[in-house]
Design an enzyme around this catalytic site. Structure first.
Site: not given
Ligand code: DHB
Length: 275
Positions: A155, A10-11, A94, A37-38, A91, A153, A127
């Site tokens: 989202t 996850k980022s 988002c 929300g990352l 990323n 891609i 990304k």
């Molecule tokens: C979130 C992060 C993303 O990169 C994404 O594509 C969708 C949601 C997030 O953490 O909210």
């Protein structure tokens, strides 16, 4: 252990972040919309956790996000010292965060990628967001900035509304749509980017079965990521897909996967030349 070639985190950002309040995910007919929300523990705790695992040979790619070039640089520098980390994914895409403003602007994309490029020798994957008018311009900018691969891609920006209350379901109103609904959009993006850049493309979006992966290869992807597919199926998805891919390659007598990557472009050229 389930048969994936690598795992993407996850980022991760500079500071700990608990993310958005619930609800952060909602199902739709052919995908899910999420707005986590990352959430992440922050780079320092994340690195401590990685170190404690003692898994230096593990194929881990770490996704990072930042709000400035400098934040991305700091994250990349810290991760470069960790043997477990084999690649960095940026990323900049988002769909409901200001970080998507980076990935929606070719100039800013190029600057951020250049900055990270100078901070790390690790493979650098970028990304991209589909929420732009022309994704190929962003892909080209990432390539010029020194990216080793494009990931397409992320989202698609989306909303779901509760018809009893009339209110958006997600606390954040907006989220990112993933799953089978976005696969044709992802295929189109990979197809267009393949014509534009000379670096590999990692395809992602709505993969549930081996046939989807073959489709991504034809469009121009050299590898793929699976996220939502793990929720729809389970971790067996990797082994099932690998078996399906091998059977397809055998049936079609394809000895080198490279012959398949971007083949649709070749077929279209041949058809045009015949005319
Ligand atoms: C979130 C992060 C993303 O990169 C994404 O594509 C969708 C949601 C997030 O953490 O909210």
């Amino acid at each position: 252990m389930a048969g994936a070639g690598a795992v993407v985190s996850k980022s991760i950002g500079l500071e700990p972040n608990i993310g958005n309040s619930n609800p952060v995910i909602v199902g739709t007919d052919c995908g899910v919309i999420n707005s986590m929300g990352l959430p992440n523990p922050g780079i320092n705790e994340f690195i401590d956790e990685l170190k404690s695992l003692n898994l230096d040979n593990f194929p881990l790619f770490v996704s990072i996000f930042g709000y400035t070039e400098n934040e991305f640089e700091i994250l990349a520098k810290k991760l470069s010292k960790i043997p477990m980390v084999k690649a960095i994914e940026l990323n900049i895409s988002c769909p409901h965060s200001v970080i998507s403003q980076i990935g929606q602007d070719p100039e800013i994309t190029r600057k951020v990628v250049e900055a990270v490029r100078e901070s790390t020798d690790l493979p650098l994957f970028v990304k991209l967001t589909p929420n732009v008018t022309d994704i190929t311009k962003i892909a080209k900018a990432a390539e010029l900035g020194g990216a080793d691969a494009i990931i397409a891609i992320n989202t698609v920006r989306a909303i779901a509304i509760d018809i009893e209350t009339g209110m958006p379901i997600l606390s954040n109103i907006y989220g990112g749509l993933s799953g089978p609904a976005i696969k044709p959009i992802a295929i189109r993006a990979v197809y267009d980017i393949f014509k534009t850049v000379n670096i590999p493309i990692i395809g992602v979006g709505g993969i549930l079965k081996w046939q989807d992966v073959i489709e991504f290869f034809y469009a121009g992807a050299s590898a793929v990521q699976i996220g939502t597919g793990i929720i729809r199926e389970d971790l067996d998805i990797f082994r099932k897909i690998s078996i399906g891919l091998i059977q397809y390659l055998n049936r079609k007598n394809i000895l080198n996967i490279q012959d398949l990557i971007g083949k649709t472009h070749k077929l279209i050229r041949i058809k045009r030349e015949k005319k």
